[in-house]
Design an enzyme around this catalytic site. Structure first.
Site, PDB file in Angstrom:
ATOM      1  CG  ASP A  74      -2.336  -0.795   0.863  1.00  0.00           C
ATOM      2  OD1 ASP A  74      -2.271  -1.391  -0.137  1.00  0.00           O
ATOM      3  OD2 ASP A  74      -2.909  -0.752   2.085  1.00  0.00           O
ATOM      4  CB  THR A  82      -9.267   0.217   7.440  1.00  0.00           C
ATOM      5  OG1 THR A  82      -8.227   0.831   6.293  1.00  0.00           O
ATOM      6  CG2 THR A  82     -10.480   0.314   6.263  1.00  0.00           C
TER       7      THR A  82
END
Length: 253
Positions: A41, A154
């Protein structure tokens, strides 16, 4: 089709970079039709930030074995062109902050997942917070604040008990970090059309910095935070990656 590859420095990503660039070529980002990342990510976010100035430039992220992340597709070195053409396009909102530093200098920064305001020293920050045009300002004392988008909700936001925002919703979340006063503080859901104004009280003795994943600006006096009205970034997802991305949000894709 021109592709610009970006890879993390990890050996697995570098090996994949060599194989893929040998097979498909390596274009400059400005000339590429797609940006393809190899890593996790973090590498994907770096490419998405790079694409901020080129909003039509989609990013297709592939996750190497040693990396983790929900933004990435599985790594395969064959069939890339077909995967790029078949992938779904997901438009991600971009946060914008207009900042005034001590001394009067003005700055602007952008973020895809979150913007954090936090104390720079041992003393907790004192902040005056208001949603532009709505109600009266609230004075708080604590370690800071996090403004997050759905895709960012998140992560750091959840670590501070912030709400999980529905993926694709027109919402932002304002979450406190170690808020001492008022003691009844709780995370605040905002419309992505709201504008958040923050003023630092006693900035000389209780300095505050503002940061994103890739940039930190110290000694701010005030900041205006909002969803950028004219900037988005495009993430490309295959079916498997779509399912993985939806899992933390409790959704089926």
């Amino acid at each position: 089709m021109k592709i610009a590859f970006r890879a993390s420095p990890k050996p697995g990503a570098q090996r994949a970079l060599h194989e893929l660039s040998s097979r498909y070529g390596q274009a400059a980002v400005a000339e590429a039709d797609f940006i393809v990342t190899l890593g996790g990510d973090g590498t994907a976010l770096e490419a998405l930030h790079e694409a901020l100035a080129m909003p039509a430039k989609p990013v297709f992220a592939m996750r190497t074995d040693s990396s983790t992340g929900i933004l990435c597709n599985s790594l395969r070195t064959h069939g890339l062109i077909e995967r790029l053409q078949a992938a779904s396009r997901v438009q991600l909102p971009v946060l914008q902050a207009e900042i005034e530093q001590a001394g009067g200098r003005s700055r602007v920064l952008f973020a895809i997942n979150e913007i954090v305001l936090e104390r720079q020293v041992f003393q907790q920050a004192r902040l005056k917070v208001a949603v532009h045009g709505k109600g009266v300002p609230t004075s708080i004392k604590g370690d800071g604040l996090v403004l997050t988008t759905p895709i960012g909700s998140t992560g750091y936001n959840r670590a501070h008990d912030g709400p999980l925002l529905p993926l694709g919703s027109s919402l932002l979340a304002l979450t406190g970090i170690g808020i001492r006063r008022p003691s009844v503080w709780s995370p605040i859901p905002l419309s992505d059309r709201d504008i958040l104004d923050v003023e630092v009280i006693d900035a000389a003795h209780r300095p505050v910095q503002i940061r994103t994943v890739f940039e930190t600006i110290p000694n701010i006096c005030r900041a205006r935070l909002f969803r950028s009205p004219d900037r988005t970034v495009t993430l490309l997802l295959g079916r498997e990656a779509q399912s993985r991305l939806c899992t933390p949000f409790g959704r089926q894709c």
